[in-house]
Design an enzyme around this catalytic site. Structure first.
Site, PDB file in Angstrom:
ATOM      1  CG  ASP A 404      -1.885   1.090   1.436  1.00 25.04           C
ATOM      2  OD1 ASP A 404      -2.426   1.669   0.165  1.00 25.04           O
ATOM      3  OD2 ASP A 404      -2.287   1.498   2.313  1.00 25.04           O
ATOM      4  CD  GLU A 407      -0.454   5.325  -4.119  1.00 25.50           C
ATOM      5  OE1 GLU A 407       0.153   5.724  -2.906  1.00 25.50           O
ATOM      6  OE2 GLU A 407      -1.112   4.270  -4.066  1.00 25.50           O
ATOM      7  CG  ASP A 478      -8.171   4.481   0.868  1.00 24.32           C
ATOM      8  OD1 ASP A 478      -8.078   3.573   0.870  1.00 24.32           O
ATOM      9  OD2 ASP A 478      -7.215   5.478   1.372  1.00 24.32           O
TER      10      ASP A 478
END
Ligand code: GLC
Length: 773
Positions: A404, A407, A478
């Protein structure tokens, strides 16, 4: 937050940015060697390189090689192709068996046609560049063309009418129809032109934009790098996927447990809570294959640690879970806490493995652990090192990891790392930002694969770039417990699938905000037919376990989780198809009926394989919906009612019913519901939806579900052909592979039971509408 008010649209910001675009100019020289045609224009050099008869690559470089591509997307090398070249008055024609490329000399412009003469690509303006290193190309697009793909994008199935940006971004704010970009970058699209599909892949790692607002053209702009794109000839949408995934690879088979039901929460905070969770699933006889450990399992969010108070005995927890048929999947983020007494930080600093500025100072950013540093995943040795760190998990029996924040997300104004950071020598973060997460996930996958000694790893990732499916499943980040987000999850996952990310899903129930019983039921129904099926929910919001909203909802949710396990043989066979061909399990109707224009824009129905259609209810207090049925006859999975295709119907769908339709003639393999994929099937049932006359085929695939032995032929692949004629069904069954299945296959007829059944030329007795194959 001024940008959250009307201040954001004050006139001063609306003036056009002054851009100085320069065309690449006329072609001055051209040279054809084998299957590469090199040319020089006034302001650029370029190549047209055939990778196959049906795949061509176009590169145009006005920057004298200053920007070497660092894209990890393409793994195929060119095959030998015969190219026929002809010089004409205005330019040149290059022709293979499937593609014709026309080069216009003055000014340089390209047109690419397929073998039937359908125009795939045409420069409606010359390719342009800007001194700063940007490139732009403008291709024709007919008003009726439909555009799919572009990876993880919000909005409806057809991506026309908006500008889409590729820049991996952590977005917690509600994902709206206009929220863009999100966590992944797939600069790839599939265009459907009168039922003919072709693909185009802009292999750029820099920030890129696709402007699809115009009626007759689209513009692709890259913030850096020489122009580099591939065209795939199609003509069927499945051909385009086969061609694209030939280039960027296909998904490996996941372990079977990765296809089961997964339960997550941010966070199950203690070992005790996880044990109780698993016990509750088992006491209630609800199937479960994985539980996720979100960030609270760590010691102050340091990756590769367990909090000694909350999780004092991780090994026995993992062991306990396994005894219940459940895998534990911990989260691993890229941020490494700055802490001189923390081994991972110390080791990485000593080895010089973290990202730095050009002047040698470490880049530091805030994430969950506070001030952190970030591994330079662009370096091979860093990926190896990172992979090796995972023995921390695999040594105690963990076989799956959740990546997670890759990015990478950083808690600052830009939401990410400073673009001035340099990677692997001298590549700026501006150039490699979009591939950072994929490189982390590659490291994780390879580390696990090595450590699991023959077992298949499971990796889930939030960030990614074209090719990410080679290493991980993808979830859409999300979302919220909004009905609109349930609706959004379908076109998002369909377009991910069309972008080669076959193994994807959305947080079932919604991550942030409070779910309710009805929403969780409807979402679980849909999730059961998504490739990846995980219920996840954020800290501070209503709990979302199947029993969270009371008995009535729990029973329906349980039924649909069981249904997932009943459908697993079918889903697993489709996984194998995706692994072999790139065609995803979850498909838009368009993929099966490209010539039926009614299907082109359907965002709220999808196919599971080629003959099953799901049409979920995604509105509150609603017990009906309109369903479009493509040509043929369809059978209601629950009531067996028949529907004549080529039209719409209003169908009833009370809360406990997910509308599922099976095409007449289809065959679908089911198992008995079970608590976990750890339990082997003893019997599978092939439901044959009989028809009066005709032929249908089905492919059932199985293997041990855990190892890579399938790569060496340890699988069973049954090709079943059924011919329906004069009240008789003739089955022809061919079986390939060396795997001895644990199950027996029973055929059950749905609809009119035939009076005679013949299997491979031998007549069989029918008992209770069934036979054993
Ligand atoms: C991010 C992830 C979410 C996770 C949370 C805490 O928001 O998208 O799934 O639960 O971080 O780790």
């Amino acid at each position: 937050m001024l940008e959250d008010t009307s201040f954001a649209i004050r006139p001063v910001d609306q003036a056009d940015e002054k851009e100085v675009w320069q065309p690449v100019g006329d072609v001055q020289k051209i040279e054809e060697k084998k299957q590469i045609c090199s040319f020089t224009c006034e302001n650029a050099s370029g190549k047209i390189h055939f990778y196959r008869d049906d795949i061509v690559r176009v590169t145009i470089d006005p920057f004298d090689g200053k920007y070497d591509s660092v894209s990890p997307a393409v793994i195929a090398t060119p095959e030998k192709v015969d190219v026929h070249v002809q010089e004409k008055e205005n330019g040149w024609t290059l022709q293979t068996k499937q593609l014709t490329v026309i080069i216009e000399r003055s000014p340089f412009r390209l047109a690419i046609y397929d073998q039937e003469g359908t125009l795939l690509v045409r420069d409606v303006q010359p390719v342009c560049f800007e001194a700063k290193g940007r490139m732009r190309c403008t291709h024709a697009l007919a008003p009726t063309d439909v555009v799919y793909g572009l990876g993880e994008k919000t909005g409806v199935l057809n991506k026309r009418g908006a500008v889409w940006t590729m820049w991996n971004t952590d977005v917690y704010a509600p994902h709206n129809l206009e929220t863009d970009p999100l966590y992944q970058s797939h600069p790839y699209m599939m265009v459907l032109k009168n039922g003919h599909a072709h693909g185009i892949f802009f292999d750029h790692t820099y920030k890129t934009t696709f402007d699809l607002r115009h009626e007759s053209f689209y513009t692709f702009t890259s913030d850096g790098g020489a122009l580099d794109y591939y065209v795939f000839a199609g003509p069927h949408p499945k051909d385009v996927l086969a061609q694209y995934t030939h280039l960027v690879g296909r998904m490996p088979l996941p372990p079977k447990w990765a296809l089961g039901y997964h339960q997550s929460r941010y966070s199950y905070e203690t070992e005790q809570e996880v044990r109780e969770l698993i016990d509750t699933f088992r006491a209630k006889h609800i199937p479960l294959d994985a539980v996720y450990l979100d960030i609270h399992y760590m010691d102050e969010y340091r990756v590769f640690t367990f909090d000694q108070k909350r999780f004092p005995h991780p090994q026995s927890l993992v062991q306990y879970a396994k005894e219940q048929g459940v895998h534990i999947v911990p989260i691993v983020d890229p941020g490494v806490k700055v802490d001189a007494e923390y081994d991972t930080y110390r080791d990485g600093v000593q080895k010089d493995y973290f990202c730095k500025y050009a002047d040698g100072t470490l880049y530091k950013g805030d994430v969950w652990p506070g001030t952190s540093v970030f591994p330079d995943f662009l370096k091979k040795k860093v990926r190896k090192w990172w992979g090796e760190q995972h023995t921390f998990y695999t040594d105690i029996g963990i076989e799956g990891i959740w990546n997670d924040m890759n990015e990478p997300s950083v808690f600052n104004e830009t939401k990410t790392m400073d673009e001035q950071v340099v990677h692997d020598g001298w590549k700026t973060h501006r150039q490699v930002h979009n591939v950072y997460g994929m490189m982390m996930t590659e490291a994780t996958y390879h580390g696990l694969k090595k450590q699991l000694k023959g077992k298949r790893p499971f990796v889930l990732t939030r960030a990614g770039f074209a090719g990410i499916h080679r290493y991980a499943a993808v979830w859409t980040g999300d979302n919220r417990s909004f009905w609109e987000h349930l609706e959004l999850s379908i076109p998002m996952c369909l377009n991910l699938g069309l972008s080669a990310v076959a193994f994807c899903g959305a947080d079932v129930g919604g991550f942030a905000h409070d779910a309710n019983g009805e929403l969780l039921v409807r979402w679980t129904q849909v999730g059961a037919f998504f490739p990846y099926f995980r219920n996840h929910c954020a800290i501070g919001f209503a709990r979302q376990e199947p029993w969270a909203f009371g008995e009535t909802y729990e029973q329906i949710i349980k039924r649909y989780i069981e249904l997932r396990y009943e459908w697993l043989p079918h889903l697993y066979s489709l996984c194998f198809e995706a692994h072999q061909t790139g065609v995803p399990m979850m498909r838009p109707l368009m993929m099966e009926y490209p010539n039926d224009r009614e299907t082109w824009n359907i965002s709220d129905q999808f196919m599971v394989g080629n003959e099953v259609m799901v049409a979920p209810v995604m509105r509150p207090y609603t017990a009906h919906r309109i369903v479009y049925f493509p040509e043929g006859r369809w059978v209601d999975y629950w009531t067996k009612e028949k529907f004549e295709g080529g039209q719409r119907y209003i169908v009833e769908a009370p809360l406990d019913r997910l509308p599922i339709y099976v095409k007449e003639g289809a065959m679908i393999a089911h198992a008995k519901a079970k608590l976990s994929t750890f339990i082997k099937d003893e019997q599978l049932t092939l439901y044959v939806y009989t028809m009066k006359e005709g032929t249908s085929t089905y492919t059932l695939y199985d293997d041990d579900g855990t190892t890579f032995a399938y790569e060496k032929g340890e699988y069973v692949h049954m090709h079943i052909r059924a011919t329906f004629l004069d009240d008789t069904v003739y089955f022809e069954v061919e079986t390939e592979g060396a795997y001895e299945p644990t199950w027996q296959l029973r055929v059950v007829f749905v609809g009119d039971v035939p009076s005679t059944v013949v299997v491979n030329g031998e007549q069989r007795a029918i008992e209770e509408a069934s036979i054993v194959l």
